[in-house]
Motif scaffolding. Structure first.
Motif, short mmCIF file in Angstrom:
data_model
loop_
_atom_site.label_atom_id
_atom_site.label_comp_id
_atom_site.label_asym_id
_atom_site.label_seq_id
_atom_site.Cartn_x
_atom_site.Cartn_y
_atom_site.Cartn_z
N ILE A 1 0.85 -1.21 0.00
CA ILE A 1 0.00 0.00 0.00
C ILE A 1 0.87 1.24 0.00
O ILE A 1 0.68 2.18 -0.79
N ALA A 2 1.90 1.24 0.89
CA ALA A 2 2.81 2.39 0.97
C ALA A 2 3.50 2.61 -0.37
O ALA A 2 3.59 3.75 -0.86
N ALA A 3 3.96 1.52 -0.98
CA ALA A 3 4.68 1.64 -2.25
C ALA A 3 3.75 2.19 -3.34
O ALA A 3 4.16 3.02 -4.17
N PHE A 4 2.48 1.77 -3.30
CA PHE A 4 1.51 2.22 -4.31
C PHE A 4 1.35 3.74 -4.25
O PHE A 4 1.39 4.43 -5.27
N TYR A 5 1.21 4.27 -3.00
CA TYR A 5 1.00 5.72 -2.89
C TYR A 5 2.28 6.50 -3.11
O TYR A 5 2.24 7.69 -3.43
N ARG A 6 3.43 5.85 -2.92
CA ARG A 6 4.69 6.54 -3.24
C ARG A 6 4.82 6.74 -4.74
O ARG A 6 5.30 7.76 -5.21
N GLN A 7 4.35 5.73 -5.49
CA GLN A 7 4.45 5.85 -6.94
C GLN A 7 3.46 6.86 -7.49
O GLN A 7 3.76 7.58 -8.44
N PRO B 1 1.59 9.74 -5.89
CA PRO B 1 1.24 10.56 -4.71
C PRO B 1 -0.09 11.28 -4.85
O PRO B 1 -0.77 11.54 -3.86
N ALA B 2 -0.48 11.60 -6.10
CA ALA B 2 -1.73 12.34 -6.29
C ALA B 2 -2.92 11.55 -5.77
O ALA B 2 -3.89 12.12 -5.26
N LEU B 3 -2.82 10.23 -5.85
CA LEU B 3 -3.95 9.41 -5.42
C LEU B 3 -4.13 9.43 -3.90
O LEU B 3 -5.21 9.13 -3.40
N ALA B 4 -3.06 9.78 -3.18
CA ALA B 4 -3.18 9.86 -1.72
C ALA B 4 -4.20 10.92 -1.32
O ALA B 4 -4.83 10.82 -0.27
N LEU B 5 -4.38 11.95 -2.18
CA LEU B 5 -5.33 13.02 -1.87
C LEU B 5 -6.77 12.50 -1.85
O LEU B 5 -7.62 13.07 -1.16
N VAL B 6 -7.00 11.41 -2.60
CA VAL B 6 -8.35 10.83 -2.62
C VAL B 6 -8.76 10.42 -1.21
O VAL B 6 -9.93 10.49 -0.84
N ASN B 7 -7.77 10.02 -0.41
CA ASN B 7 -8.07 9.48 0.92
C ASN B 7 -8.08 10.53 2.02
O ASN B 7 -8.03 10.19 3.19
N LEU B 8 -8.14 11.81 1.65
CA LEU B 8 -8.04 12.87 2.66
C LEU B 8 -9.12 12.74 3.72
O LEU B 8 -8.86 12.82 4.93
N LEU B 9 -10.36 12.49 3.26
CA LEU B 9 -11.48 12.34 4.18
C LEU B 9 -11.23 11.17 5.13
O LEU B 9 -11.43 11.28 6.35
N GLY B 10 -10.74 10.07 4.54
CA GLY B 10 -10.45 8.88 5.35
C GLY B 10 -9.39 9.18 6.39
O GLY B 10 -9.46 8.71 7.53
N PHE B 11 -8.40 10.00 6.01
CA PHE B 11 -7.32 10.36 6.94
C PHE B 11 -7.88 11.10 8.14
O PHE B 11 -7.54 10.80 9.29
N VAL B 12 -8.78 12.05 7.87
CA VAL B 12 -9.38 12.82 8.98
C VAL B 12 -10.18 11.90 9.90
O VAL B 12 -10.06 11.96 11.13
N ILE B 13 -10.98 11.01 9.28
CA ILE B 13 -11.78 10.08 10.09
C ILE B 13 -10.87 9.19 10.92
O ILE B 13 -11.09 8.99 12.12
N THR C 1 1.81 4.98 7.31
CA THR C 1 2.03 3.97 6.26
C THR C 1 0.89 3.98 5.25
O THR C 1 1.10 3.97 4.04
N VAL C 2 -0.33 3.99 5.78
CA VAL C 2 -1.48 3.81 4.91
C VAL C 2 -1.79 5.08 4.11
O VAL C 2 -2.07 5.03 2.92
N PHE C 3 -1.69 6.23 4.78
CA PHE C 3 -2.13 7.47 4.12
C PHE C 3 -0.99 8.32 3.58
O PHE C 3 -1.16 9.10 2.66
N LEU C 4 0.19 8.20 4.19
CA LEU C 4 1.26 9.14 3.82
C LEU C 4 2.42 8.48 3.07
O LEU C 4 3.50 9.04 2.98
N GLY C 5 2.22 7.25 2.61
CA GLY C 5 3.24 6.65 1.76
C GLY C 5 4.38 5.96 2.46
O GLY C 5 5.43 5.72 1.87
N GLY C 6 4.24 5.62 3.72
CA GLY C 6 5.22 4.78 4.39
C GLY C 6 6.58 5.42 4.57
O GLY C 6 6.72 6.64 4.50
N PHE C 7 7.59 4.56 4.81
CA PHE C 7 8.91 5.07 5.20
C PHE C 7 9.97 4.46 4.32
O PHE C 7 10.65 3.52 4.71
N PRO C 8 10.17 4.95 3.11
CA PRO C 8 11.15 4.35 2.22
C PRO C 8 12.56 4.79 2.59
O PRO C 8 12.74 5.72 3.38
#
Lengths: 132, 400, 323
Positions: free
Chosen positions: C177-183, C185-197, C253-260
Motif C-alpha cells: 500500500i505504501a509503495a503504491f501511494y509513493r508511486q 502521490p496524487a492518489l493519496a489526496l483521494v483518501n483525505l477524508l479517510g485520513f481525517v476520520i 504507512t497507509v495514508f502518507l506513503g510509508g517510510f522508504p
C-alpha cells in the motif's frame, strides 16, 4: 457553533513566549506596597501594646525584661502571622512596618521567630492612629 | 442494576471535602445525597473570642476566593451596630475591590468549568487572563488572595492616579478577552454539547429551593442583592442584573460571562467618579448591645451575616450563611436524572465553596454508625464533660 | 547474518529499545506541544528541554510501591500490563520499516498484515477493559464499561477509513500500500477524508481528549487505572505511548506513503511522518473538551461511519475511473 473554534488562538500561541514564569529560577517582582512580614523599629516603640492587642493571629508577644530599666522584649512569631498588617495600622508611632519578603518558608518553625530587645522609646504618638 | 457511587470526600473533581452519594442505574443518576461536615472549623465560636477588629481577618479567611465578600458583609454589619458612616471614597474603593473580586471569581469559575469538562486549554487561557485581575488586586491591596482592604469605618488603603490608570488600561484587555471567551464558550461544539441541557433547574424549583446567585439568575429570576437591597454605593452605580432562560449549565456560564461585562462597566464608572476625601473614619472599640443582619451579593450569590453585640469589644454571636449553602438543595434537584459524567459539571456550576458553607457537624456514633440530633444545651454539657481535664487556652502549650 | 538482522530487528530497531525510547520522546513531544499550545512551558528541567522527563517519570513509577487490591483477580490484574505491552510491541514489528522486501513476503510483512495490525491495535482496548473489570473498584468498573461502549462507536469507522486506501491500492499488505501511494502521490489526496476520520478514531482509540472518557479524572477518578500503581501503572503508561507511536505509524504507512529509504533514511521518514500525525492528535486534544460516552457513540454512528462509507464509495469510483 463552529468546528475547531479554538484552533486559531492555539496556533497563534504555539511560537509565542509562554505566559508562565520559570519561577524558582526566575524571580517575580512584587509591588512596593506588598504585605510581606512585619518588623519592628525598636527605636520608635513606646510599648503601648496596640499591636499585641489587635493582632488577629496572636503572633506578637511583648514581655518586660527589666521593668525598672524599661527594657522590653518583642517576639514576632512569623509562623503564626497571617500577614494582614493590622499591627502596622494599629501602631501609633510607625514602629511596625512590613517588608516585601514572601519566600520565608523554613524547615523549622522556630527559625521564623523574630526577636528584639530594646529600651522603651520616648516618642510622641500620632494624634490618631489610622484605625482604632 | 442500581448501585451507589461515592463522589468524595476525596475525589479529583472536588477541591474540598464533601461527600456526594449517587445512586446510579448504569450511567444515569436516580438519587443523590449531599453530606457535609468534613471541613468544620469552629469559626463562629472562634469569632466570639476575638475583638471586632480581629474578626475582620477571621471572616476574611472563611473563603479564599470571596474573601472580600465576607469581610464586607461583616464590616457593614458592624458599622451598622456602631452607627458609623464610612466616607464616600472608602465605599467606592470597597465596591471597586468587590467588583474586581467578582471578575477574578468568575474567570476562575470559567476555568474550573472548562477543567471539569476536560477542556484544559480553556482552563489555562482563562486562568492566564485572571492573572491580570490578580495583579491589579495585589497592587491596590498588597496581596493576591486575602486583600485585607476593609476595616471598620472604611478601607485601609487609598488609590493613587497611577493605580487608577493601570486598572483602566487592564480593563480594555479584559473586555477583549472576555468577548473571546464568550464567543468560544458558546461556539466550541464539544464544550457546548457538554453544557447545554445539563443540570436543568426550572424557574419554579429555583425559587422553591432557595437557590441564590448565578444559579438562580440562570433560571430566569432577576434577583440580585446589589439591586434589591443596595449596599455600599450600588444605588449610585448603573448596572443591569444578568439573567438567562435556559436553566442549565450553559445558562449559568452565560450569566457569569454577562456579569463580567457588567463588572467592567461598574469599575469604569467607579474610577471615573471617584470622590475625593478620606477613606476611613475612626471606629470605637465597643458596640452597643444590638443585633444586625447584613446582606451582600458575593460572586456566588447572596451572603448573609448575622451579628449580635453585647456592649463589649467582642461579638456575642456571628452567624454566617455562605451562598453555597443556599444552593445545595437545588443541586440535588439538578443532579437527579443526569449522567455520572455530568456530576462534576453540575456541582461545579453552583461554584461551590465547601468550607465556606461548613456550619454543621453531624454526630455519628462510631460504633453503630447511627446519626442523631441533640439540642445545643446537651451538646454544650457533653463537650464540657469531655474537655473537663483539658488545659485552658492560654495555658496550653503552643504549638500543640 | 539473517539471525543477527532479526535480533536487531526485534531488540534494537524498531523493536524494544527503539520503541521504548521513541515512545518516551513522543510523550515529551505531545506534552511539550500541548503545553505550548496552552501558552505554558511544559517539561523543562529533566535533561535538555525536559527531554528526559517521561523516562524519569517511568523510572520513578517503577520504584513506587505496587499495590494489588485485596478483592481483585490477582493473577489477571498483574499479568495484564505485560500482555498489553507485548501486544503493542508486536504490532510495531509489523510496520514496514526496513526488514522487508516488496517482492517476497516474510514473517513481518505479508499479505493481510494490515488486518493483523488493526486487530493488534484493538486488543489493548480489551486489555483496558479487563484491567478495569478485574480491579473490582466501582470507578474502574464504570471505566471498563465505558471502554467497551466507546469501542462500539469508533472501531467500525476506523476499519472502514483505513481499509479504503487498501482497496484503492488493491492490496492488504502494508508495504505494498505504501509503495503504491509513493508511486502515485496524487492518489493519496483521494483518501483525505479517510485520513481525517482515521485521526479522530485513533484519538478515540488512544483515549485522549475529547475521548478520554474511560479515565476522565474529574468524573471517575482514574477510571480503568484507578487501582493500578507502581510498576504496573508505569508499564500501562508506556504501553499507551507505544500505542500512539504504532497508531501514528500505521496512519503514516497507509495514508502518507510509508517510510522508504533503508534503515537510516527510513528512520528519518518514520520520525517526521509520525510526528506529523501526532501533531494533529495533540491539536485535537488541545482544541476540544471531553464529551459524554453516549455522545461518542451517536457522533461515531451519525457522522463518522457514514463519512467513512462515503470515502469507500469515492475510492471505488476512483478505482473504476482508473481501470
Amino acid at each position: 457553533m463552529k468546528l475547531g473554534a479554538f484552533i486559531p488562538e492555539l496556533l497563534r500561541h504555539l511560537f509565542k513566549k509562554p505566559a508562565t514564569v520559570d519561577y524558582p529560577f526566575q524571580k517575580l517582582e512584587v509591588p512596593k506596597d506588598f504585605r510581606g512580614s512585619p518588623y519592628l523599629r525598636p527605636e520608635l516603640c513606646i510599648v503601648c501594646r496596640a499591636c499585641e492587642r489587635d493582632c488577629p493571629a496572636e503572633a506578637i508577644e511583648i514581655t518586660a525584661v527589666n521593668e525598672a530599666e524599661k527594657r522590653f522584649r518583642m517576639v514576632i512569631h512569623n509562623d503564626r502571622c497571617i500577614h494582614c498588617a493590622q499591627c502596622v495600622d494599629s501602631c501609633p508611632t510607625e514602629a511596625m512596618l512590613m517588608d516585601t519578603r514572601f519566600e520565608i518558608s523554613d524547615y523549622d518553625r522556630h527559625n521564623l521567630k523574630m526577636e528584639w530587645e530594646y529600651v522603651r522609646a520616648v516618642v510622641k504618638p500620632r494624634s490618631e492612629a489610622k484605625t482604632s | 442494576m442500581k448501585f451507589q457511587i461515592p463522589i468524595g470526600p476525596q475525589h479529583p473533581a472536588l477541591k474540598e471535602p464533601i461527600s456526594l452519594r449517587m445512586t446510579v442505574e448504569g450511567e444515569v443518576i436516580r438519587d443523590a445525597d449531599i453530606r457535609l461536615g468534613y471541613n468544620h472549623r469552629g469559626l463562629e465560636k472562634l469569632a466570639e473570642q476575638k475583638t471586632w477588629i480581629q474578626n475582620i481577618y477571621l471572616t476574611e479567611r472563611i473563603c479564599g476566593i470571596c474573601s472580600h465578600s465576607h469581610t464586607t458583609c461583616y464590616v457593614q454589619g458592624v458599622e451598622k451596630l456602631m452607627e458609623l458612616e464610612p466616607p464616600k471614597r472608602g465605599l467606592y474603593i470597597r465596591t471597586l475591590v468587590a467588583e474586581l473580586e467578582r471578575i477574578h471569581s468568575h474567570l476562575l469559575w470559567l476555568g474550573v468549568a472548562g477543567h471539569e469538562a476536560g477542556f484544559d486549554s480553556f482552563f489555562m487561557y482563562t486562568w492566564r487572563d485572571r492573572e491580570i485581575v490578580m495583579d491589579i488586586l495585589e497592587i491596590i491591596t498588597g496581596n493576591r488572595v486575602h486583600y485585607g482592604i476593609n476595616t471598620i469605618g472604611g478601607v485601609r488603603r487609598d488609590l493613587d492616579e497611577q493605580q487608577v490608570k493601570r486598572i483602566l488600561d487592564s480593563l480594555d484587555i479584559l473586555r477583549q478577552r472576555s468577548e473571546y471567551y464568550k464567543h468560544l464558550g458558546t461556539n466550541e461544539p464539544s464544550f457546548v454539547a457538554r453544557l447545554a441541557g445539563v443540570g436543568y433547574l426550572s424557574r419554579e424549583d429555583a425559587i422553591a429551593l432557595c437557590a441564590v446567585g448565578p444559579t438562580l439568575r440562570a433560571s430566569g429570576v432577576a434577583m440580585d442583592v446589589r439591586k434589591d437591597d443596595p449596599y455600599a454605593v450600588y444605588d449610585e452605580v448603573p448596572f443591569e442584573v444578568c439573567t438567562a432562560d435556559t436553566c442549565d449549565v450553559l445558562g449559568r456560564t452565560v450569566v457569569r460571562i454577562k456579569e463580567l461585562f457588567q463588572c467592567y462597566n461598574i469599575i469604569e464608572f467607579l474610577l471615573k467618579n471617584l470622590p475625593a476625601g478620606p477613606v476611613a473614619v475612626r471606629a470605637p472599640r465597643r458596640a452597643k448591645p444590638n443585633e444586625v443582619v447584613s446582606r451582600y451579593e458575593a460572586p456566588r450569590g447572596e451572603n448573609i451575616h448575622y451579628i449580635k453585640s453585647n456592649g463589649t469589644d467582642k461579638p456575642e454571636r456571628l452567624k454566617v450563611r455562605a451562598p453555597t449553602l443556599g444552593n445545595y438543595a437545588a443541586t440535588i434537584q439538578m443532579l437527579k436524572n443526569g449522567f455520572i459524567a455530568d456530576v462534576p459539571l453540575i456541582f461545579a456550576a453552583i461554584d461551590p465553596c465547601i468550607c465556606c458553607a461548613e456550619r454543621a457537624v453531624s454526630l455519628v456514633d462510631a460504633r453503630t454508625g447511627q446519626e442523631k440530633i441533640i439540642s445545643l444545651n446537651s451538646l454544650k454539657s457533653l463537650s464540657l464533660k469531655l474537655s473537663a481535664g483539658n488545659k485552658r487556652k492560654r495555658e496550653a502549650e503552643w504549638p500543640l | 547474518m539473517a539471525t543477527v538482522k532479526t535480533l536487531i530487528y526485534l531488540v534494537i530497531y524498531p523493536g524494544l529499545l527503539f520503541l521504548f525510547l521513541y515512545s518516551t520522546f513522543v510523550e515529551w513531544y505531545d506534552r511539550k506541544l500541548y503545553a505550548r499550545l496552552q501558552n505554558r512551558m511544559g517539561p523543562t528541567h529533566t535533561g535538555r528541554f525536559g527531554l528526559l522527563q517521561p523516562i524519569a517519570d517511568f523510572f520513578k513509577l517503577m520504584a513506587k510501591e505496587d499495590i494489588v487490591p485485596e478483592r481483585a483477580d490477582k493473577k489477571m490484574f498483574s499479568a495484564l500490563p505485560a500482555f498489553g505491552l507485548a501486544i503493542v510491541f508486536t504490532a510495531m514489528l509489523l510496520l514496514p520499516l526496513w526488514n522487508y522486501s516488496l517482492d517476497k513476503p516474510s514473517v513481518t510483512s505479508f499479505s493481510g498484515d494490515l488486518i493483523v495490525v488493526l486487530y493488534l491495535l484493538s486488543l489493548p482496548t480489551f486489555i483496558f477493559f479487563l484491567a478495569g473489570w478485574s480491579s473490582t473498584n466501582l470507578f474502574s468498573t464504570i471505566g471498563a464499561a465505558r471502554v467497551l461502549t466507546m469501542l462500539f462507536g469508533y472501531e467500525v469507522p476506523l476499519f472502514l477509513a483505513v481499509l479504503s486506501p487498501a482497496v484503492l491500492a488493491n492490496s492488504w499488505r502494508l508495504a505494498e500500500i505504501a509503495a503504491f501511494y509513493r508511486q502515485r502521490p496524487a492518489l493519496a489526496l483521494v483518501n483525505l477524508l479517510g485520513f481525517v476520520i482515521a485521526l479522530i478514531c485513533v484519538q478515540a482509540k488512544l483515549e485522549r481528549t475529547p475521548f478520554d472518557i474511560p479515565h476522565a479524572e474529574t468524573e471517575i477518578v482514574g477510571g480503568t487505572f484507578t487501582e493500578y500503581s507502581g510498576k504496573k501503572l508505569a508499564i500501562f503508561r508506556l504501553m499507551m505511548d507505544a500505542e500512539m507511536v504504532v497508531a501514528a505509524g500505521l496512519l503514516a504507512t497507509v495514508f502518507l506513503g510509508g517510510f522508504p529509504g533503508g534503515p537510516l533514511f527510513g528512520l528519518l521518514n518514520f520520525i517526521v511522518k509520525t510526528l506529523f500525525v501526532i501533531f494533529f492528535l495533540s491539536l485535537i486534544r488541545a482544541t476540544t473538551s471531553r464529551i459524554r460516552v453516549d455522545q461518542v457513540v451517536s457522533f461515531a454512528w451519525k457522522y463518522l461511519a457514514p463519512l467513512a462509507i462515503v470515502q469507500l464509495l469515492i475510492v471505488i469510483l476512483v478505482k473504476g475511473l482508473l481501470s
